[in-house]
Design a protein around this motif. Structure first.
Motif, short mmCIF file in Angstrom:
data_model
loop_
_atom_site.label_atom_id
_atom_site.label_comp_id
_atom_site.label_asym_id
_atom_site.label_seq_id
_atom_site.Cartn_x
_atom_site.Cartn_y
_atom_site.Cartn_z
N THR A 1 21.46 -9.55 -5.45
CA THR A 1 21.74 -8.13 -5.33
C THR A 1 22.86 -7.76 -4.57
OG1 THR A 1 19.41 -7.77 -5.75
CG2 THR A 1 20.30 -5.78 -4.67
N ILE A 2 23.57 -6.55 -4.68
CA ILE A 2 24.63 -6.47 -4.09
C ILE A 2 24.65 -4.95 -3.26
CG2 ILE A 2 27.53 -6.29 -4.19
CD1 ILE A 2 26.95 -8.10 -6.58
N ALA A 3 24.49 -4.89 -2.22
CA ALA A 3 24.79 -3.69 -1.30
C ALA A 3 26.21 -2.98 -1.20
CB ALA A 3 24.20 -4.07 0.23
N PRO A 4 26.05 -1.72 -0.98
CA PRO A 4 27.39 -0.93 -1.01
C PRO A 4 28.62 -1.54 -0.03
CG PRO A 4 25.61 0.57 -0.72
CD PRO A 4 24.81 -0.84 -0.58
N GLY A 5 29.69 -1.57 -0.40
CA GLY A 5 30.58 -2.10 0.65
C GLY A 5 30.55 -3.60 0.76
N ALA A 6 30.05 -4.39 -0.19
CA ALA A 6 29.56 -5.96 -0.18
C ALA A 6 30.99 -6.71 -0.11
CB ALA A 6 28.79 -6.27 -1.33
N THR B 1 35.06 -2.82 8.11
CA THR B 1 34.17 -3.29 6.74
C THR B 1 33.53 -4.34 6.82
OG1 THR B 1 36.50 -2.55 5.69
CG2 THR B 1 34.92 -4.00 4.52
N THR C 1 30.15 -2.92 8.33
CA THR C 1 29.61 -2.15 7.12
C THR C 1 28.87 -2.87 6.05
OG1 THR C 1 31.23 -0.08 7.03
CG2 THR C 1 30.00 -0.70 4.98
N ALA D 1 25.71 -4.40 7.77
CA ALA D 1 24.69 -3.31 8.18
C ALA D 1 23.82 -3.08 6.57
CB ALA D 1 25.20 -2.22 8.69
N ASN D 2 24.55 -3.13 5.52
CA ASN D 2 24.12 -2.68 4.32
C ASN D 2 23.35 -3.91 3.76
OD1 ASN D 2 24.94 -0.19 4.46
ND2 ASN D 2 26.86 -0.50 3.34
N HIS E 1 20.08 -4.32 5.77
CA HIS E 1 19.08 -3.25 5.45
C HIS E 1 18.61 -3.61 3.97
CE1 HIS E 1 17.38 0.78 4.85
NE2 HIS E 1 17.73 0.73 3.82
N LEU E 2 19.20 -3.84 2.98
CA LEU E 2 18.84 -4.30 1.75
C LEU E 2 17.78 -5.55 1.36
CD1 LEU E 2 18.90 -3.18 -1.16
CD2 LEU E 2 20.89 -4.37 -1.53
#
Lengths: 225, 225, 225, 225
Positions: free
Chosen positions: B170-175, B202, B205, B208-209, B212-213
């Protein structure tokens, strides 16, 4: 024992899973059909998009399909390119949906110019962050559905995943579904005589995972920086 | 009122967020450094990987960095290619981590051969599904960190996102985080005299994302088909 | 001794290198600027295209620059998409030129939608072969000039090389010229205060090689099947 | 009247087309098979490479096929990576051939790690220019032959064209030949029961054009800067 933090998160989760009347909040999907042909013509991309949407419907996801080329999406990288630009209208629909199904045909092994136009307009999201550095599509989940007479689907997935991820979308496993024929073949997906099991199975997987992830993220938004 | 379904899911969530002793389960990350240079040499890829891991450490994510080229990753697409193959050892580490940080240098605008070797070995995941059609990395989250003297990072992100997504990540935003110099420049990231703010931001970001994911998915696994 | 075959080829060469009056036949180039901005606006892509054309001019290559977005290039994959379609006009110019300079800006690490639209329309060349299976651009040489604030040039080269090669173009060494800034930078090529030597050198190389190859192929066309 | 310049070029052409004994100089080709399997195993990539070489043989092009994974191609970007490195040996063969047939299987829609290793080692050519800025492969022509159970050929062409072009190769029209099956299919090219006409036709085209171009460039080398 549970920490206060965890209890708070669970309460937030309960609130988010429910609307004011205490009911379950269903998800919505928007499918963008980036075919080169207008909606007067039958589209192979439409076929795969509808198959994915049927899978999502099993999870009570409601949806709409947009034939992008019917609209005047002006060239540019702003969210509104002025008079006659239909992107602001589509943009609102895109951002209202929990799940984006991005559909493109393959030409010369690559996504369509219509697909690229949409991605360019989404470039504006990079500058539209909130006070926690979150872009508008944060928490929304993307599926990419590609069809072509032949070869090119993985590359289309790669380019579109990267672009959508850059502008804030989350991508669940197996988010790329597709159909292509044998090398240099010329049959269209819309004219296949019988359903193609492997694509149907991939549609199911991409729908199930996207739904699961969209639901989680709707209930538990990214917290940003 | 809450449905029985929702209550069951909340209870499942509570169980998963806690270990047997009732404590919070911290996340782990594995960073794969796909540099062409062995660990005896300083690596720009190492620099960005460690920066991302420092960001993850702020969320109590523990981690390890692997210099892939130190190992004998045999060519092939099976999970074990026999005598002398170090992939089974690395594969176990990869699958034990909640977050994968995939690091590659850029050569001729593209990911390294070492990166491609790892992705090929992950191809085996496609055939290693459980009874609900879930591949081993389901629920795990990927970040892709790219460095080069110059141009090529977005393409590396695209290829690696697509390959990792195909095999279940799975790929979170701004990965995608990265640093590259100006066109045809020759400075290495490891020799930059001062920190480069945009890359550091970056890194923050993407960490953090991803955190969270990964936390959400660990508590709420994909349900499969 | 020379074979009759070789003598025939040399005579053919002499004829082709000269026009009816016995003079040398100069080459022509067409530059397609696939910027998202119309010709009323200053364009970074224009800057690099003009630099390449200046290098070609040193070899007596005459040229023209087209701002593609000024024209109505209708979506589709036929050479004429009917009323209002400006592609037939541009197509004639493209096929009249010995050298095509294909210029595109980078958005999200990828070529522009305008560039993709042109490539899609060139897809028609695949079906327009002569009796020796040669597509219309056989014998014509392509250069690809890419500019962006940051990262993406090599990928744009790759996609455009592949598409142009698929439809019949020949590609000389170093056919990809470009300028990009450091990672996530925001300066435009058109606003660079001083000339950037490495890009200028690459422009020279791509022009010299394209000219050499176009001249050879004009005198010695592919023979087809 | 012909210019002195043109006469000189024609004389140079005559000299180059002939060896000391006055005979015609035949061309040579080298095929690199970047399969993950060693030469003890049957390879689909081998099959398409041999088909292309058979087409070249019709033009008296002599050839050799190398199974790259049989050799120890060390990671790195220098022309000699020291003890045990087999690249110097292969590099000499590569540079002795007029035509390079670059063959790769597809894994996860992308070229093999073995293919990428070769391209990385060719990166050294960028720094090995002569006094006219010409890299070692100047004047040599590349064909790219790709096979896979399914989707990915165009992307492999794109990446490999770009990398080979960056390091000095020239690319004739239709230089990408390939075979792939339908989406998610699992048949190997080596096990196809009957010849696949479209691939055979593409093999012929790529061979004819590569031969024509290699002959021209051998007789008329790029002049450099």
């Amino acid at each position: 024992m549970f920490s206060l933090y965890l209890i708070k998160r669970l309460l937030a989760l309960i609130r988010r899973y429910t609307n004011k009347a205490g009911g379950y909040m269903p998800l919505t999907a928007l499918a963008l059909n980036c075919s080169l042909k207008g909606s007067a013509e039958k589209s192979s991309t439409d076929k795969i998009l509808n198959e994915v949407l049927q899978e999502l419907a099993k999870y009570d996801v409601t949806s709409e399909v947009i034939r992008v080329v019917d609209y005047n999406i002006k060239p540019g990288v702003k969210s509104d390119e002025g008079e006659g630009d239909d992107w602001p209208h589509l943009r609102a629909k895109v951002l209202a949906a929990d799940i984006l199904i991005f559909g493109s045909p393959i030409w010369l092994g690559q996504p369509s110019s219509v697909a690229k136009r949409i991605l360019e307009r989404m470039d504006a999201f990079l500058g539209e962050t909130d006070d926690k550095q979150r872009m508008p599509p944060y928490g929304k989940v993307a599926v990419v559905a590609i069809v072509g007479n032949e070869d090119g689907a993985h590359h289309c997935h790669a380019e579109i995943f990267q672009a959508l991820n850059d502008v804030g979308y989350t991508i669940a496993p197996g988010a790329g579904t597709y159909w292509v024929g044998q090398a240099m073949a010329s049959t269209d997906y819309k004219y296949l005589k019988s359903p193609y099991d492997k694509t149907l199975q991939t549609n199911r997987t991409s729908a199930a995972n996207a739904m699961h992830l969209a639901k989680l993220l709707k209930a538990n938004p990214y917290e940003g920086l």
